[in-house]
Structure formats: structure tokens, C-alpha cells
Design a protein around this motif. Structure first.
Motif, PDB file in Angstrom:
ATOM      1  N   ILE A  22       0.837  -1.201   0.000  1.00 43.17           N
ATOM      2  CA  ILE A  22       0.000   0.000   0.000  1.00 43.17           C
ATOM      3  C   ILE A  22       0.871   1.249   0.000  1.00 43.17           C
ATOM      4  N   TYR A  23       1.949   1.227   0.765  1.00 41.14           N
ATOM      5  CA  TYR A  23       2.840   2.388   0.878  1.00 41.14           C
ATOM      6  C   TYR A  23       3.461   2.766  -0.466  1.00 41.14           C
ATOM      7  N   THR A  24       3.714   1.788  -1.321  1.00 38.08           N
ATOM      8  CA  THR A  24       4.318   2.061  -2.631  1.00 38.08           C
ATOM      9  C   THR A  24       3.315   2.622  -3.625  1.00 38.08           C
ATOM     10  N   GLY A  25       2.041   2.753  -3.226  1.00 33.03           N
ATOM     11  CA  GLY A  25       1.078   3.429  -4.076  1.00 33.03           C
ATOM     12  C   GLY A  25       0.088   2.544  -4.787  1.00 33.03           C
ATOM     13  N   ALA A  40      -7.831   7.801  -4.112  1.00 33.72           N
ATOM     14  CA  ALA A  40      -6.938   8.105  -2.992  1.00 33.72           C
ATOM     15  C   ALA A  40      -5.642   8.710  -3.520  1.00 33.72           C
ATOM     16  N   THR A  41      -5.182   9.723  -2.822  1.00 40.66           N
ATOM     17  CA  THR A  41      -3.940  10.372  -3.236  1.00 40.66           C
ATOM     18  C   THR A  41      -2.743   9.553  -2.764  1.00 40.66           C
ATOM     19  N   LYS A  42      -1.596   9.883  -3.325  1.00 38.45           N
ATOM     20  CA  LYS A  42      -0.359   9.177  -2.972  1.00 38.45           C
ATOM     21  C   LYS A  42      -0.052   9.356  -1.482  1.00 38.45           C
ATOM     22  N   SER A  43      -0.299  10.546  -0.950  1.00 40.01           N
ATOM     23  CA  SER A  43      -0.007  10.778   0.468  1.00 40.01           C
ATOM     24  C   SER A  43      -0.949   9.990   1.380  1.00 40.01           C
ATOM     25  N   GLU A  46       0.338   6.432   1.316  1.00 44.53           N
ATOM     26  CA  GLU A  46       1.555   6.337   2.115  1.00 44.53           C
ATOM     27  C   GLU A  46       1.226   6.316   3.597  1.00 44.53           C
ATOM     28  N   ASN A  47       0.260   7.121   4.008  1.00 48.84           N
ATOM     29  CA  ASN A  47      -0.140   7.158   5.409  1.00 48.84           C
ATOM     30  C   ASN A  47      -0.761   5.834   5.845  1.00 48.84           C
ATOM     31  N   ILE A  48      -1.644   5.289   5.034  1.00 50.16           N
ATOM     32  CA  ILE A  48      -2.268   4.000   5.359  1.00 50.16           C
ATOM     33  C   ILE A  48      -1.213   2.907   5.412  1.00 50.16           C
ATOM     34  N   GLY A  49      -0.311   2.883   4.440  1.00 50.06           N
ATOM     35  CA  GLY A  49       0.750   1.882   4.415  1.00 50.06           C
ATOM     36  C   GLY A  49       1.685   2.001   5.592  1.00 50.06           C
TER      37      GLY A  49
END
Length: 71
Positions: A22-25, A40-43, A46-49
Motif C-alpha cells: 500500500i505504501y508504494t502506491g 486516494a492520493t499518494k499521500s 503512504e499514510n495507510i501503508g
């Protein structure tokens, strides 16, 4: 290694891999089904991951405790 420790290690690794994915997008409905947002945005991803990877520390700590206690 007892069964509990083995299961906690496997679970911690799998949760960490899911968080890294998830963090890698990767916006996958398979992993983020509860509050699924196709835009969902990239940020946000990244937050969820990041928090998913942090949550994988709990079963890893349980693995370490179970490994040394071996009840």
C-alpha cells in the motif's frame, strides 16, 4: 519454536508486506476494502501503508515474547 510464535511471525511478515504494498502506491480494493476510495492520493496511501507497517510490530513483539517464554 512453538506454534504461537511461528504464527505470529508469519502474520507479522504478511501484514508488513501488505503495508509495504500500500505504501508504494498500489490502490487495491483487495487490501483497502472497508473504506475503499478509488481516488486516494499518494499521500493518503503512504499514510495507510505506514500505519499498517507500524501495526505489524505488535505481532512481531508477540513473536519475540513467545519465542523466549516458550510456555
Amino acid at each position: 519454536m512453538n506454534g504461537f510464535s511461528c504464527l505470529m511471525l508469519i502474520f507479522a511478515v504478511l501484514v508488513f508486506i501488505a503495508g509495504l504494498y500500500i505504501y508504494t502506491g498500489h490502490n487495491s480494493e483487495l487490501l483497502i476494502w472497508k473504506g475503499y476510495n478509488k481516488n486516494a492520493t499518494k499521500s493518503e496511501l503512504e499514510n495507510i501503508g505506514k500505519w499498517t507497517m507500524i501495526a505489524s510490530l505488535v505481532p512481531f513483539i508477540l513473536f519475540i515474547v513467545g519465542f523466549f517464554i516458550e510456555v
